[in-house]
Motif scaffolding. Structure first.
Motif, PDB file in Angstrom:
ATOM      1  N   MET A 180     -45.514  21.215  87.979  1.00  0.00           N
ATOM      2  CA  MET A 180     -46.216  20.540  89.072  1.00  0.00           C
ATOM      3  C   MET A 180     -46.235  19.037  88.833  1.00  0.00           C
ATOM      4  SD  MET A 180     -49.997  21.344  90.473  1.00  0.00           S
ATOM      5  CE  MET A 180     -50.986  19.973  89.925  1.00  0.00           C
ATOM      6  N   LYS A 181     -46.046  18.312  89.879  1.00  0.00           N
ATOM      7  CA  LYS A 181     -46.027  16.867  89.723  1.00  0.00           C
ATOM      8  C   LYS A 181     -47.431  16.306  89.905  1.00  0.00           C
ATOM      9  CE  LYS A 181     -41.340  16.547  91.351  1.00  0.00           C
ATOM     10  NZ  LYS A 181     -40.406  15.925  92.281  1.00  0.00           N
ATOM     11  N   ASP A 182     -47.627  15.186  89.299  1.00  0.00           N
ATOM     12  CA  ASP A 182     -48.911  14.519  89.413  1.00  0.00           C
ATOM     13  C   ASP A 182     -49.048  13.965  90.820  1.00  0.00           C
ATOM     14  OD1 ASP A 182     -50.461  11.705  87.679  1.00  0.00           O
ATOM     15  OD2 ASP A 182     -51.146  12.998  89.293  1.00  0.00           O
ATOM     16  N   ASP A 207     -46.187  25.200 103.611  1.00  0.00           N
ATOM     17  CA  ASP A 207     -46.680  26.157 102.630  1.00  0.00           C
ATOM     18  C   ASP A 207     -45.873  27.441 102.765  1.00  0.00           C
ATOM     19  OD1 ASP A 207     -48.111  27.545 100.782  1.00  0.00           O
ATOM     20  OD2 ASP A 207     -50.054  27.339 101.773  1.00  0.00           O
ATOM     21  N   ARG A 208     -45.237  27.839 101.687  1.00  0.00           N
ATOM     22  CA  ARG A 208     -44.425  29.062 101.654  1.00  0.00           C
ATOM     23  C   ARG A 208     -43.384  29.057 102.768  1.00  0.00           C
ATOM     24  NH1 ARG A 208     -49.417  32.760 102.206  1.00  0.00           N
ATOM     25  NH2 ARG A 208     -50.041  30.840 103.258  1.00  0.00           N
ATOM     26  N   THR A 209     -42.649  27.991 102.844  1.00  0.00           N
ATOM     27  CA  THR A 209     -41.609  27.858 103.861  1.00  0.00           C
ATOM     28  C   THR A 209     -40.241  27.983 103.215  1.00  0.00           C
ATOM     29  OG1 THR A 209     -41.702  25.468 103.538  1.00  0.00           O
ATOM     30  CG2 THR A 209     -43.001  26.374 105.348  1.00  0.00           C
ATOM     31  N   SER A 210     -39.272  28.335 104.031  1.00  0.00           N
ATOM     32  CA  SER A 210     -37.920  28.488 103.486  1.00  0.00           C
ATOM     33  C   SER A 210     -36.873  28.220 104.552  1.00  0.00           C
ATOM     34  CB  SER A 210     -37.731  29.902 102.925  1.00  0.00           C
ATOM     35  OG  SER A 210     -37.882  30.856 103.949  1.00  0.00           O
ATOM     36  N   GLY A 211     -35.823  27.577 104.108  1.00  0.00           N
ATOM     37  CA  GLY A 211     -34.669  27.395 104.973  1.00  0.00           C
ATOM     38  C   GLY A 211     -34.885  26.471 106.151  1.00  0.00           C
ATOM     39  N   ASN A 212     -35.952  25.709 106.128  1.00  0.00           N
ATOM     40  CA  ASN A 212     -36.178  24.762 107.233  1.00  0.00           C
ATOM     41  C   ASN A 212     -35.436  23.460 106.953  1.00  0.00           C
ATOM     42  OD1 ASN A 212     -38.406  26.262 108.761  1.00  0.00           O
ATOM     43  ND2 ASN A 212     -39.255  26.171 106.680  1.00  0.00           N
ATOM     44  N   GLY A 239     -53.860  12.144 104.193  1.00  0.00           N
ATOM     45  CA  GLY A 239     -53.424  12.946 103.053  1.00  0.00           C
ATOM     46  C   GLY A 239     -52.061  12.484 102.570  1.00  0.00           C
ATOM     47  N   TYR A 240     -51.192  13.419 102.286  1.00  0.00           N
ATOM     48  CA  TYR A 240     -49.832  13.089 101.866  1.00  0.00           C
ATOM     49  C   TYR A 240     -48.924  12.935 103.081  1.00  0.00           C
ATOM     50  CZ  TYR A 240     -51.394  14.462  97.229  1.00  0.00           C
ATOM     51  OH  TYR A 240     -52.067  14.535  96.052  1.00  0.00           O
ATOM     52  N   GLY A 241     -47.901  12.144 102.916  1.00  0.00           N
ATOM     53  CA  GLY A 241     -46.918  12.040 103.982  1.00  0.00           C
ATOM     54  C   GLY A 241     -46.207  13.371 104.173  1.00  0.00           C
ATOM     55  N   ILE A 242     -45.673  13.893 103.067  1.00  0.00           N
ATOM     56  CA  ILE A 242     -45.072  15.229 103.084  1.00  0.00           C
ATOM     57  C   ILE A 242     -45.669  16.005 101.918  1.00  0.00           C
ATOM     58  CG2 ILE A 242     -42.972  16.596 102.855  1.00  0.00           C
ATOM     59  CD1 ILE A 242     -41.416  14.304 104.075  1.00  0.00           C
ATOM     60  N   PHE A 243     -46.228  17.132 102.221  1.00  0.00           N
ATOM     61  CA  PHE A 243     -46.791  18.011 101.200  1.00  0.00           C
ATOM     62  C   PHE A 243     -46.046  19.326 101.323  1.00  0.00           C
ATOM     63  CE2 PHE A 243     -49.402  21.398  99.688  1.00  0.00           C
ATOM     64  CZ  PHE A 243     -50.254  20.903  98.715  1.00  0.00           C
ATOM     65  N   THR A 244     -45.464  19.782 100.231  1.00  0.00           N
ATOM     66  CA  THR A 244     -44.774  21.067 100.282  1.00  0.00           C
ATOM     67  C   THR A 244     -45.194  21.915  99.100  1.00  0.00           C
ATOM     68  OG1 THR A 244     -42.636  22.194 100.291  1.00  0.00           O
ATOM     69  CG2 THR A 244     -42.725  20.045  99.205  1.00  0.00           C
ATOM     70  N   ARG A 245     -45.445  23.143  99.373  1.00  0.00           N
ATOM     71  CA  ARG A 245     -45.936  24.069  98.349  1.00  0.00           C
ATOM     72  C   ARG A 245     -45.143  25.366  98.440  1.00  0.00           C
ATOM     73  NH1 ARG A 245     -50.317  27.879  98.984  1.00  0.00           N
ATOM     74  NH2 ARG A 245     -51.092  28.588  96.965  1.00  0.00           N
ATOM     75  N   ARG A 246     -44.594  25.762  97.324  1.00  0.00           N
ATOM     76  CA  ARG A 246     -43.839  27.009  97.235  1.00  0.00           C
ATOM     77  C   ARG A 246     -42.789  27.090  98.336  1.00  0.00           C
ATOM     78  NH1 ARG A 246     -47.974  31.919  96.478  1.00  0.00           N
ATOM     79  NH2 ARG A 246     -49.213  30.769  97.962  1.00  0.00           N
ATOM     80  N   GLY A 247     -42.073  26.008  98.537  1.00  0.00           N
ATOM     81  CA  GLY A 247     -41.086  25.987  99.607  1.00  0.00           C
ATOM     82  C   GLY A 247     -39.663  25.848  99.097  1.00  0.00           C
ATOM     83  N   PHE A 292     -45.821  15.041  97.913  1.00  0.00           N
ATOM     84  CA  PHE A 292     -46.415  15.873  96.877  1.00  0.00           C
ATOM     85  C   PHE A 292     -45.730  17.231  96.927  1.00  0.00           C
ATOM     86  CE2 PHE A 292     -50.049  18.671  95.413  1.00  0.00           C
ATOM     87  CZ  PHE A 292     -49.849  18.388  94.077  1.00  0.00           C
ATOM     88  N   VAL A 293     -45.247  17.659  95.790  1.00  0.00           N
ATOM     89  CA  VAL A 293     -44.526  18.926  95.715  1.00  0.00           C
ATOM     90  C   VAL A 293     -45.232  19.849  94.740  1.00  0.00           C
ATOM     91  CG1 VAL A 293     -42.336  20.044  95.131  1.00  0.00           C
ATOM     92  CG2 VAL A 293     -42.336  17.790  96.223  1.00  0.00           C
ATOM     93  N   ARG A 294     -45.540  21.024  95.196  1.00  0.00           N
ATOM     94  CA  ARG A 294     -46.092  22.041  94.313  1.00  0.00           C
ATOM     95  C   ARG A 294     -45.157  23.235  94.313  1.00  0.00           C
ATOM     96  NH1 ARG A 294     -52.362  23.503  94.941  1.00  0.00           N
ATOM     97  NH2 ARG A 294     -51.667  25.099  93.480  1.00  0.00           N
ATOM     98  N   THR A 295     -44.959  23.765  93.171  1.00  0.00           N
ATOM     99  CA  THR A 295     -44.053  24.906  93.079  1.00  0.00           C
ATOM    100  C   THR A 295     -44.798  26.227  92.927  1.00  0.00           C
ATOM    101  OG1 THR A 295     -43.879  24.530  90.707  1.00  0.00           O
ATOM    102  CG2 THR A 295     -42.181  23.540  92.111  1.00  0.00           C
ATOM    103  N   ASN A 296     -46.096  26.139  92.809  1.00  0.00           N
ATOM    104  CA  ASN A 296     -46.848  27.401  92.688  1.00  0.00           C
ATOM    105  C   ASN A 296     -48.054  27.386  93.615  1.00  0.00           C
ATOM    106  OD1 ASN A 296     -48.443  25.535  91.477  1.00  0.00           O
ATOM    107  ND2 ASN A 296     -48.625  26.627  89.537  1.00  0.00           N
TER     108      ASN A 296
END
Lengths: 194, 726
Positions: free
Chosen positions: A1-3, B668-673, B685-693, B722-726
């Protein structure tokens, strides 16, 4: 995870110069956030150059610019949201810009809230008020009163303004700034093709 | 806080006007202004009733201004407060309206605020003891100490059509025929606040509307509204008086649903709250015959009249010419057909001030009208040779446009008005072959079909062309319409054709396949338009102040063009389950929920739409696949600008997302877009926030899974990416 405090890719990325990207490039150059991001990059670089007085002077200038820039809050009250912008040319080459948005028009007009419209193209900037005055400046220099029709229409969701001489075909940006309780509140900036 | 700022904050009192009905407050001793007034047994507080009018309560839908409102004629409001134009002295017997002495002595303002070359109109508000008789028609001054420092809001309403009434009424010379044109008189053209002291409040008000001085100016009626005290810290943080409201006469029953009034704010009341939408009417009065329209002749004792002149001419405006009805509203766009008579349009061009008010032109005021090649200007003649037309009077000139032969259906363009080499007015136009073609099989209203529903139920395909066509005249239709058969339902303009629902069912329900509809405004329905029939085509429709969503779509292959959904109690657009729906050029603003909520939809498209000021976000997409979301502007929404939740294989391109109160683009939980060439800036908030995508953020350089790719981000408060992988 990034900060989350450290954006994955700081600053802006402008691709091009394909035709379809030219407008985006223009937006990128003028979007407030890009300027902020570049200032941030500059500050980061200067952390490693503490004795560079010239760099510090630039930093101070950047900070000053940031301080005098209109506050651009996420979700504005009063509302100042630009939705669409388009231009139209007169038979003699004059250019007018038509803005659509959510302007809190009753607040602005009925409650004496000063409103200004800013149009920027390259180094040329014009500022319009609701009295019909037009001021222009080049390269951020001093403003000059400029003859012209100025704002010719303010309606609930529409503003029409006639640009002064000097603006030509090409990309420009528009922004609306209101003064509320002595503080400027800015709309988003929209690109418009003149 | 500055005095001005304090006054603006105090205006919040109006926001909460009448909210006791749905938002019970702790019972406090009612102000002395309510002495002798009927008491609501459930709250122990006085009812809020307009003076001289019966008590109106919400019906089963819980919302005022819809057709199910309940009118209790056993309870009639008395006089609690009067407003007078000018600055009359505070005398024991309250002065009558200035207008009773004629127009000559009325205060005259100039349209615009003081920072825009306007001149405000002075006013005075008096509290009344309600003891009105022939010697004191407005009662006596009531120096109620409990009202000292309580704010009163004064609002001005304009008699645009010059019939001597504010609001829809059958009592004017045109009867019911012009009621739809009088709807716009319900929106205030001026607002101001003042504080009571000794039962008197004085102030001045800027007016945004005006008429030429040569015509005597525009008559505006001044009305007043106030909450009674005290300021209770447990009620709205003590910012708003906590007692029931008192009002002068109003041309509508004011909105009392707190949620609807405050929906555009992140919190009910706070330091950042301003005067947004403080005076808004509760949809249309239950009936034009209900008696809420305000006469300007001085016979309404609680209100008064002032005059407003327009400013100097700087531009121009087009208005529709009604053969028998005065007071047409300025046009924002026009649609023409391909065959006569619908291929011709006869408009009037008026010299206008900066606010679009008709005004007197100076001696040398010349305008040149030009149009794109698809239109001919058949009058005035000289315009063909780019010869400006001299406008000699405020009455302006007539201009006639005609569509050239061979112009394709769907062609769009602009009419421009030039002055001194600059364009001072723009009127977009569009060619629509359905306008006037084919000929209608039924007409509403007519002797045979008095309602739209009657025509839908009973009309036949008289010309046997395989299509049932119903034309609807401009007007206010108080009915819930169900389109359960294939039909083309058309009117001339949504600006003056209203379908007013009862609040408990959609104003328009489209359950049949192959329905086409254009040119209608829905008001006061449980939803504005509810579309379950497949293949429906709606264009140039408006959903406004409905209780639920403006546009609710569950059918497939639905086409919605240039729809406006505004100030509705739910989403601007709610799509559930359809496939291949197309939404283009929509304006979704100021709704109580999201601009658009789209759930479990596939292969649809939303493009070129403007989405702003919605209460829970811009676009909220869940389980949407293979859709195109392109070239939309999503700004200033409370919540996320563009949210994708478990969505896949969509193209999200060219959108501008800014000034939203949360993330700009959140996935959130997106794919192939494909998320490409969007601008997301200045969001909270964030400009682009992606989580588990697992998405592609660049259209040209292969799959690029890390944002921003070729998107532009910047100036977002939490960060740009902001990128979250989980």
């Amino acid at each position: 995870m990034k900060d989350p405090a450290q954006p994955a890719t700081p600053g802006c990325r402008c691709k091009g110069p394909s035709v379809e990207n030219s407008d985006l490039r223009q937006k990128c150059q003028l979007v407030e956030g890009c300027v902020v991001a570049r200032r941030g990059a500059l500050a980061t670089n200067l952390k490693h150059r503490k004795n560079d007085l010239g760099g510090l002077a630039v930093l101070a200038l950047a900070a000053l610019l940031a301080a005098i820039a209109p506050a651009q809050a996420a979700y504005t009250e009063p509302r100042l949201a630009l939705l669409r912008a388009s231009s139209v040319h007169s038979s003699t080459g004059g250019i007018s810009v038509q803005l659509e948005g959510s302007f809190s028009f009753p607040d602005v007009v009925q409650l004496d809230m000063p409103l200004q419209i800013l149009v920027t193209q390259g180094t040329l900037a014009a500022r319009f008020d609701l009295n019909g005055n037009v001021f222009t400046s080049v390269n951020g220099g001093p403003e000059q009163v400029t003859p012209g029709l100025g704002v010719v229409r303010v309606a609930a969701r529409q503003i029409v303004l006639a640009l002064p001489a000097g603006f030509g075909a090409g990309a420009a940006t528009v922004q609306v700034v209101a003064t509320y309780e002595g503080k400027p509140i800015s709309s988003n900036r929209l690109g418009v093709s003149l | 806080m500055s005095r001005c700022g304090r006054a603006l904050r105090l205006l919040l009192g109006l926001v909460l006007l009448g909210s006791v009905c749905v938002q019970p407050r702790a019972a406090a001793a009612a102000s002395v202004v309510f002495a002798g007034d009927p008491i609501n047994p459930s709250s122990g507080l006085p009812y809020e009733i307009l003076p001289g009018a019966p008590l109106v309560l919400p019906g089963p839908d819980g919302v005022l201004g819809t057709a199910d409102d309940v009118v209790d004629t056993t309870k009639i409001g008395d006089i609690d407060m009067v407003v007078r134009s000018g600055s009359p002295a505070a005398t024991a017997i309250l002065p009558g309206p200035s207008i009773a002495s004629g127009r000559a002595g009325l205060p005259v303002g100039v349209a615009g605020s003081t920072v825009a070359a306007g001149t405000p109109i002075p006013f005075t508000v008096f509290l009344s003891d309600g003891q009105a008789d022939s010697s004191a028609p407005s009662g006596h001054l009531l120096a109620a100490a409990d009202m000292d420092n309580i704010p009163v809001i004064v609002a001005a309403f304009a008699d645009f059509d010059g019939d001597g009434w504010i609001g829809p009424t059958d009592a004017d010379a045109a009867g019911a025929r012009d009621n739809m044109l009088e709807v716009r008189e319900l929106e205030p053209v001026g607002r101001a606040v003042a504080l009571f002291s000794g039962g008197v409040a004085r102030g001045s008000m800027a007016i945004q509307a005006g008429l030429p001085a040569s015509q005597g100016g525009l008559a505006v009626v001044l009305c007043a509204l106030s909450l009674t005290g005290p300021f209770d810290p447990s009620f709205q943080g003590g910012q708003v008086p906590s007692g029931p409201a008192i009002t002068t006469a109003l041309p509508f029953v004011p909105q009392r649903d707190l949620a609807r009034l405050l929906r555009d704010r992140p919190t009910l009341v706070g330091p950042g709250t301003t005067v947004q939408n403080l005076v808004q009417f509760a949809a249309l009065p239950a009936s034009a015959a209900a008696g809420l329209a305000i006469p300007l002749n001085g016979s309404s004792p609680t209100v008064d009249v002032a005059l407003a002149n327009s400013q100097a001419a700087v531009g121009a405006t087009f208005v529709e010419i009604h053969r028998t009805l005065p007071g047409g509203a300025p046009l924002h766009s026009i649609t023409l057909g391909q065959r006569t008579p619908s291929s011709q349009r006869h408009l009037r061009l008026l010299p206008a001030d900066r606010f679009g008010n008709p005004t007197d032109p100076p001696a040398d005021f010349s305008l040149l009208v030009t149009a794109d090649a698809s239109l001919r200007i058949t009058h005035p003649k000289g315009t063909r040779k780019l010869k400006p037309t001299l406008i000699k009077t405020a009455a302006g000139v007539d201009v006639v446009f005609a569509v050239r032969s061979g112009v394709a259906d769907g062609t769009t363009g602009r009419i421009a008005v030039e002055r001194n080499g600059g364009v001072v007015a723009v009127l977009p136009f569009r060619i629509d072959q359905r306008l006037g073609q084919p000929r209608p099989d039924a007409h509403v209203p007519s002797k045979k079909f008095k309602s739209i529903q009657a025509a839908v139920d009973q009309a036949t395909d008289r010309d046997h062309n395989g299509q049932l066509v119903i034309d609807v005249d401009p007007g206010i239709y108080r009915e819930n319409v169900t389109l359960n058969r294939a039909v083309l339902l058309r009117s001339r303009s949504a600006d003056n054709t209203f379908i007013v629902g009862n609040g408990t069912a959609p104003a328009v329900t489209i359950s049949s396949p192959s329905v086409t509809m254009f040119g209608f405004t829905t008001v006061g329905g449980a939803a504005g338009f509810s579309v379950s029939g497949s293949g429906a085509q709606l264009s140039d429709v408006r959903a406004w102040m409905n209780n639920g969503p403006g546009l609710a779509v569950s059918g497939s292959s639905v086409s919605l063009l240039r729809a406006v959904s505004q100030r509705n109690g739910g989403d601007g657009l709610n799509v559930s389950g359809g496939t291949a729906d197309v939404f283009s050029g929509a304006t979704l603003v100021d709704n109580s929920a999201a601009g658009a909520t789209i759930l479990s939809s596939a292969s649809g498209m939303i493009e070129s739409s403007a989405v702003a000021d919605n209460a829970t976000g811009g676009f909220l997409l869940t389980a949407v696949s293979n859709a195109a979301i392109a070239d939309n502007t999503l700004v200033n929404n409370i919540g996320i600008g563009l949210s994708l939740d478990t969505c896949s294989s969509n193209n999200i391109t060219g959108n501008v997302v800014g000034l939203n109160d949360d993330d700009g683009i959140r996935m959130d939980r997106t794919s192939g877009n494909l998320i490409s060439k969007n601008v997301s800036d200045t969001n909270k908030g964030y400009g682009i926030f992606t989580r588990r995508g697992s998405d592609d953020f660049d259209a040209q350089s292969g799959v690029q899974t890390m944002p921003p790719g070729d998107n532009i981000v910047g100036g977002n408060r939490k960060g740009d990416v902001f990128v979250r992988t989980n």
